[in-house]
Design a protein around this motif. Structure first.
Motif, mmCIF file in Angstrom:
data_model
loop_
_atom_site.group_PDB
_atom_site.id
_atom_site.type_symbol
_atom_site.label_atom_id
_atom_site.label_comp_id
_atom_site.label_asym_id
_atom_site.label_seq_id
_atom_site.Cartn_x
_atom_site.Cartn_y
_atom_site.Cartn_z
ATOM 1 N N LYS A 64 0.797 -1.221 0.000
ATOM 2 C CA LYS A 64 0.000 0.000 0.000
ATOM 3 C C LYS A 64 0.827 1.267 0.000
ATOM 4 N N SER A 65 2.165 1.126 0.207
ATOM 5 C CA SER A 65 3.027 2.317 0.237
ATOM 6 C C SER A 65 4.476 1.926 -0.029
ATOM 7 N N ALA A 66 5.259 2.919 -0.419
ATOM 8 C CA ALA A 66 6.687 2.693 -0.636
ATOM 9 C C ALA A 66 7.369 2.309 0.674
ATOM 10 N N GLY A 67 6.932 2.884 1.779
ATOM 11 C CA GLY A 67 7.499 2.550 3.082
ATOM 12 C C GLY A 67 7.270 1.097 3.447
ATOM 13 N N GLN A 68 6.094 0.573 3.109
ATOM 14 C CA GLN A 68 5.804 -0.833 3.377
ATOM 15 C C GLN A 68 6.714 -1.735 2.551
ATOM 16 N N VAL A 69 6.945 -1.373 1.286
ATOM 17 C CA VAL A 69 7.860 -2.140 0.430
ATOM 18 C C VAL A 69 9.254 -2.129 1.046
ATOM 19 N N ALA A 70 9.747 -0.936 1.396
ATOM 20 C CA ALA A 70 11.093 -0.798 1.940
ATOM 21 C C ALA A 70 11.254 -1.589 3.236
ATOM 22 N N ASN A 71 10.315 -1.453 4.148
ATOM 23 C CA ASN A 71 10.420 -2.164 5.425
ATOM 24 C C ASN A 71 10.422 -3.683 5.234
ATOM 25 N N THR A 72 9.586 -4.185 4.345
ATOM 26 C CA THR A 72 9.523 -5.624 4.109
ATOM 27 C C THR A 72 10.835 -6.135 3.534
ATOM 28 N N ILE A 73 11.357 -5.435 2.536
ATOM 29 C CA ILE A 73 12.634 -5.843 1.923
ATOM 30 C C ILE A 73 13.759 -5.796 2.950
ATOM 31 N N LEU A 74 13.830 -4.732 3.717
ATOM 32 C CA LEU A 74 14.936 -4.577 4.668
ATOM 33 C C LEU A 74 14.859 -5.597 5.803
ATOM 34 N N GLU A 75 13.665 -5.921 6.256
ATOM 35 C CA GLU A 75 13.528 -6.945 7.299
ATOM 36 C C GLU A 75 13.985 -8.294 6.776
ATOM 37 N N ARG A 76 13.576 -8.634 5.553
ATOM 38 C CA ARG A 76 13.959 -9.927 4.972
ATOM 39 C C ARG A 76 15.443 -9.989 4.671
ATOM 40 N N ALA A 77 16.052 -8.842 4.355
ATOM 41 C CA ALA A 77 17.479 -8.800 4.062
ATOM 42 C C ALA A 77 18.324 -8.787 5.345
ATOM 43 N N GLY A 78 17.651 -8.646 6.483
ATOM 44 C CA GLY A 78 18.362 -8.620 7.756
ATOM 45 C C GLY A 78 19.020 -7.282 8.043
ATOM 46 N N LEU A 79 18.491 -6.235 7.456
ATOM 47 C CA LEU A 79 19.036 -4.886 7.695
ATOM 48 C C LEU A 79 18.165 -4.101 8.645
#
Length: 79
Positions: A64-79
């Motif tokens: 629903k937002s760019a922030g949601q995309v970023a947070n999901t990617i960063l959590e999965r990447a371990g960052l």
């Protein structure tokens, strides 16, 4: 600025013009300025949108937002 913050800023910036919600991985890649080749880099770590997309799961959509995309990617990447 931490690598996570820098990546967050770059991902959300790259998706600033995207139309949400984004319902599929294909729509997400198409929303990045250079598609799968869009690259973010911080603290010697480099990631393309194509590589980041491999971290996502079907249940993550729709975004629903760019922030949601970023947070999901960063959590999965371990960052």
């Amino acid at each position: 600025m931490t690598a996570r913050n820098e990546f967050y800023k770059q991902i959300t910036g790259a998706l600033a013009g995207a139309k949400f919600p984004i319902n599929t991985p294909q729509e997400l890649l198409a929303a990045f300025p250079n598609g799968a080749d869009t690259t973010c880099q911080a603290d010697g770590v480099k990631m393309t949108a194509g590589e980041a997309g491999k971290l996502l799961k079907p249940g993550d959509f729709p975004f629903k937002s760019a922030g949601q995309v970023a947070n999901t990617i960063l959590e999965r990447a371990g960052l």
